[in-house]
Design an enzyme around this catalytic site. Structure first.
Site, mmCIF file in Angstrom:
data_model
loop_
_atom_site.group_PDB
_atom_site.id
_atom_site.type_symbol
_atom_site.label_atom_id
_atom_site.label_comp_id
_atom_site.label_asym_id
_atom_site.label_seq_id
_atom_site.Cartn_x
_atom_site.Cartn_y
_atom_site.Cartn_z
ATOM 1 N N GLY A 40 0.810 -1.206 0.000
ATOM 2 C CA GLY A 40 0.000 0.000 0.000
ATOM 3 C C GLY A 40 0.847 1.261 0.000
ATOM 4 N N ALA A 41 1.779 1.354 0.956
ATOM 5 C CA ALA A 41 2.636 2.535 1.041
ATOM 6 C C ALA A 41 3.463 2.701 -0.224
ATOM 7 C CB ALA A 41 3.544 2.432 2.265
ATOM 8 N N GLU A 137 -3.260 -6.757 1.656
ATOM 9 C CA GLU A 137 -2.509 -6.749 2.911
ATOM 10 C C GLU A 137 -3.268 -6.047 4.035
ATOM 11 O OE1 GLU A 137 2.110 -7.023 1.330
ATOM 12 O OE2 GLU A 137 1.369 -5.099 2.048
ATOM 13 N N ASN A 180 0.015 -10.596 -11.137
ATOM 14 C CA ASN A 180 1.175 -11.174 -11.805
ATOM 15 C C ASN A 180 0.815 -12.595 -12.246
ATOM 16 O OD1 ASN A 180 1.519 -12.920 -9.575
ATOM 17 N ND2 ASN A 180 3.077 -11.623 -8.628
ATOM 18 N N ALA A 241 9.964 -3.673 -4.865
ATOM 19 C CA ALA A 241 8.828 -2.771 -5.123
ATOM 20 C C ALA A 241 8.539 -2.577 -6.608
ATOM 21 C CB ALA A 241 9.093 -1.412 -4.475
ATOM 22 N N ALA A 242 9.045 -3.468 -7.431
ATOM 23 C CA ALA A 242 8.884 -3.291 -8.883
ATOM 24 C C ALA A 242 7.424 -3.267 -9.298
ATOM 25 C CB ALA A 242 9.627 -4.396 -9.626
ATOM 26 N N GLY A 243 6.642 -4.226 -8.812
ATOM 27 C CA GLY A 243 5.235 -4.291 -9.176
ATOM 28 C C GLY A 243 4.446 -3.110 -8.640
ATOM 29 N N ASP A 244 4.761 -2.672 -7.427
ATOM 30 C CA ASP A 244 4.070 -1.526 -6.840
ATOM 31 C C ASP A 244 4.370 -0.249 -7.623
ATOM 32 O OD1 ASP A 244 3.118 -3.200 -4.804
ATOM 33 O OD2 ASP A 244 4.907 -2.865 -3.596
ATOM 34 N N LYS A 277 17.678 -0.190 -7.887
ATOM 35 C CA LYS A 277 18.042 0.338 -6.577
ATOM 36 C C LYS A 277 17.563 -0.621 -5.487
ATOM 37 C CE LYS A 277 17.673 5.261 -7.797
ATOM 38 N NZ LYS A 277 16.979 6.539 -7.462
ATOM 39 N N GLY A 279 15.875 -1.623 -1.807
ATOM 40 C CA GLY A 279 14.806 -1.122 -0.962
ATOM 41 C C GLY A 279 13.468 -1.096 -1.666
#
Length: 297
Positions: A40-41, A137, A180, A241-244, A277, A279
């Site tokens: 979410g974030a 989530e 996915n 975090a690629a998908g987000d 990157k 994280g």
């Protein structure tokens, strides 16, 4: 136009390891970070960095309120984030290997504390044609979908992590479903991309679908239209975090009335930069970075 993202806020505890820990094994980590995460974030930060007006609706333990400031700094409106004094924040234990694969253990914590009045207070400020964004989530997903649909809002849902309960949700009320390949297989029972597409079109004829395939690219399809976009080839460092990132940048471009082809390419570029990157939220690029990257391709 705004996005109301009912989403998780996790504190990601990230460990760099030579390989995923095995049963009975004690494994040393070469580095450790405690960073803002949660699907979410991450998606709220991606939307904000893509210059979209996004309200995050969620909860966090009061001792971790500093992470809210990080979201605000990224441009996220945080007026609907509630601080919980008696519940720990959601968090994740993440192992990252040298080839950028990750392994994640989740604890829901405050993310499971979205109440009826919390939903009502956030949606009371939404206007027609605004969007509601959800992941899997948090709690109360069925209620949020139902209430958003009553208010004639657009609804986007990313059922990650995929569970059996997703199949019981009113998915026919969605505007956009984002899955996915693994999630799509679990949802449809099919293991071939073309069969997955046929099944989702048949079961949800009024819903647009984004089917992300990692390095193999992404499909956008609805009842009478299909678009494919290849992934950019880059050196991946961390895929967390690629998908987000993809979802945030696609939705921002889609809301800005970009063509599907443009929105897919834009989102793929943002996702490619994110995996370069380490994280989660800190890896999400800015609009300027995405534009500069596209100019080199």
């Amino acid at each position: 136009m705004a996005v109301f993202n009912f989403g998780s806020i996790n504190i990601d505890h990230v460990y760099s390891v030579p390989h995923f820990v095995q049963p009975g094994e004690t494994l040393s980590s070469s580095s450790y970070q405690s960073i803002l995460g949660g699907k979410g974030a991450n998606q709220s930060v991606a939307l904000a960095k893509a210059n979209n007006n996004v309200f995050h609706v969620g909860a966090i333990g009061s001792s971790d309120s500093g992470f809210i400031e990080q979201m605000k700094e990224a441009g996220v409106n945080c007026e609907f984030i509630r601080e919980m004094s008696d519940v720990a924040s959601g968090h994740a234990i993440i192992q990252v290997t040298p080839d950028a694969e990750n392994n994640i253990i989740l604890f829901g914590g405050a993310n499971q504390c979205i109440s009826d009045d919390h939903i009502a207070s956030a949606l009371a400020t939404a206007k027609p044609n605004d969007w509601v964004l959800l992941q899997n989530e948090t709690n109360a997903i069925d209620k949020i979908i139902t209430e958003a649909h009553k208010r004639q809002l657009h609804i986007a849902f990313n059922p990650a992590p995929m569970t059996e309960s997703v199949k019981q949700l009113p998915l026919d009320k969605l505007t956009l479903l984002v899955v996915n390949e693994v999630e799509a297989e679990q949802l449809t029972g099919e293991n071939d991309v073309e069969a997955i597409k046929r099944s989702l079109k048949s079961n949800y004829p009024n819903t647009k679908v984004l089917l992300t395939l990692g390095k193999a690219g992404v499909w956008f399809f609805e009842a009478d239209n299909e678009e494919f976009c290849a992934a950019f080839k880059v050196k991946a460092v961390d895929t967390t975090a690629a998908g987000d990132t993809f979802i945030g940048f696609f939705l921002a471009a889609y809301q800005a009335n970009k063509s599907i082809a443009e929105a897919l390419k834009y989102a793929c570029a943002a996702s490619a930069l994110a995996v370069m990157k380490a994280g989660a939220a800190p890896s999400i690029p800015s609009v300027d970075e995405v534009i500069a990257f596209l100019q080199t391709q």
